[in-house]
Write an enzyme that holds these catalytic residues in place. Structure first.
Site, PDB file in Angstrom:
ATOM      1  NE  ARG A   1       9.629  -2.017   1.955  1.00 14.07           N
ATOM      2  CZ  ARG A   1       9.199  -2.426   0.753  1.00 14.07           C
ATOM      3  NH1 ARG A   1       7.913  -2.372   0.455  1.00 14.07           N
ATOM      4  NH2 ARG A   1      10.038  -2.913  -0.128  1.00 14.07           N
TER       5      ARG A   1
ATOM      6  CB  SER B   1      16.477  -1.294   2.431  1.00 13.18           C
ATOM      7  OG  SER B   1      16.502  -2.308   1.472  1.00 13.18           O
TER       8      SER B   1
ATOM      9  CD  GLU C   1      12.574   0.103   4.061  1.00  8.05           C
ATOM     10  OE1 GLU C   1      12.933   0.566   2.962  1.00  8.05           O
ATOM     11  OE2 GLU C   1      12.247  -1.084   4.224  1.00  8.05           O
TER      12      GLU C   1
END
Ligand SMILES: Cc1cc2nc3c(=O)[nH]c(=O)nc-3n(C[C@H](O)[C@H](O)[C@H](O)COP(=O)(O)OP(=O)(O)OC[C@H]3O[C@@H](n4cnc5c(N)ncnc54)[C@H](O)[C@@H]3O)c2cc1C
Length: 336
Positions: free
Chosen positions: A162, A235, A332
């Site tokens: 990510r 998430s 995140e």
């Protein structure tokens, strides 16, 4: 080009935060973007996609930019490999549906991830054993320093979990299109997260990308909230990576603690498991709630949750995980 002052961003962030920005600009062509006098716009500037990885913590005092550059072009139809370029404003899942429908392998495991093509290349989105970097051949940007066109080949994008150079040099590059490399050759990836089981009854030797896509859509629908019905940013936390000794201390009291051993000897622990162990599933803070079906997701349960409520729930989770496991969770979701 759309240009709206004092713009309500509720429909532009999947969490559904009722916040405004001083100016919203949606451009339809790259030339329109280049024609903007950046310095004269209300500051700071923020380029968004579908707003599906963002938590606006309050009104945004500057200018929000959004690409409406939507095109999909097959640029090289080689024997096996096919190169496709997509405008940054294309909905990522529309791209996946199109190429999977054409029988091209590579993107199908990334089905149903919200957001747009430009942001996918920023985020290095991933699911079911695939990251988008695996199918990116190049990223076309405008460098806001001098408005020059810059094309980064995949190794130059510094992709990680990510992560990418675009996150570290935030604001410098506006992604205008992404070049993808797909394949006609039979190459399904089924060994992750129940994909193979979801395809039971299919002839695995004659699978089509669209069948894998359908299976993944089924799995995701069963456990993730549909942003059109229930606000969230997916998430909320990253999965923490800890030293092996630290994990062994946790495993003493929890012999079945799920984990992934990483090549460098560290251990990745699913944040969802840590949160679940602490009984957070379903817990609320005003309108914010830990999602019942997947505790890694915080949802806007009432539709009117405020940024402060979401942050209060986030902080409670971070504090408890730190207290019990001595692990610091990092979000995140990008806080704006
Ligand atoms: C229900 C749900 C499920 C999800 N599942 C997954 C999943 O399985 N895997 C996964 O990886 N993610 C997942 N996500 C997170 C999210 O979908 C991805 O991070 C997605 O790539 C965000 O895209 P976006 O267009 O909404 O970008 P935004 O959230 O609007 O922006 C993300 C970042 O990209 C920057 N940006 C946007 N466009 C540009 C551009 N053209 N040029 C430069 N910078 C730009 C923004 O400034 C910001 O920093 C999920 C989210 C939700 C709500």
């Amino acid at each position: 080009m759309k240009r709206i002052e004092n713009y309500d961003l509720s429909a532009r962030n999947t969490f559904g935060m009722k916040v405004k920005c001083a100016l919203y600009i949606e451009y339809d062509t790259v030339d329109e973007l280049k024609s903007l006098d950046y310095k004269a716009l209300p500051q700071p500037l923020l380029h968004i996609g579908g707003g599906s990885n963002l938590l606006f913590t309050g009104d945004f005092p500057g200018t929000v930019l959004h690409s409406n550059v939507k095109f999909l072009k097959y640029v090289d139809m080689g024997l096996d490999e096919v190169l496709v370029t997509a405008g940054a404003g294309v909905v990522f899942d529309d791209f996946v549906a199109e190429v999977s429908g054409q029988g091209l392998w590579g993107a199908e495991n990334l089905s149903l991830i919200p957001g747009e093509v430009g942001a996918a290349a920023v985020q290095n989105i991933g699911a079911y054993g695939v990251e988008v970097k695996d199918i990116i051949a190049g990223v076309v940007c405008l460098d806001t320093k001098d408005w020059s066109k810059t094309i980064f080949k995949t190794p130059e994008c510094a992709y990680g979990y990510r992560d990418s150079r675009f996150k570290h040099e935030k604001g410098r590059y506006v992604i205008t299109s992404v070049l993808f490399r797909l394949n006609r050759r039979y190459s399904p990836r089924l060994d992750y997260g129940g994909v193979r089981a979801a395809l039971e009854g299919h002839d695995l030797s004659a699978l089509k990308p669209s069948e894998v896509r359908d299976a993944i859509i089924g799995i995701r629908r069963a456990k993730l909230p549909d942003p059109a019905e229930l606000g969230s940013a997916g998430s909320f936390f990253k999965n923490p990576v800890i030293p092996r000794e630290h994990f062994e201390r946790i495993a003493e009291g929890n012999p079945v603690a799920p984990h992934y051993d990483l090549p460098d000897g560290t251990v990745k622990v699913p944040a969802a498991w840590l949160i679940d162990q602490l009984g957070f599933r379903g817990q609320r803070e005003g309108g914010a709630q830990v999602y019942e079906k997947q505790p890694l997701v915080i949802v806007n349960a009432t539709g009117s949750a405020t940024p402060a409520e979401i942050i209060a729930l986030e902080q409670r989770i971070i504090a408890k995980v730190k207290e019990k496991y001595d692990i610091v969770l990092h979000p995140e979701v990008e806080h704006i």
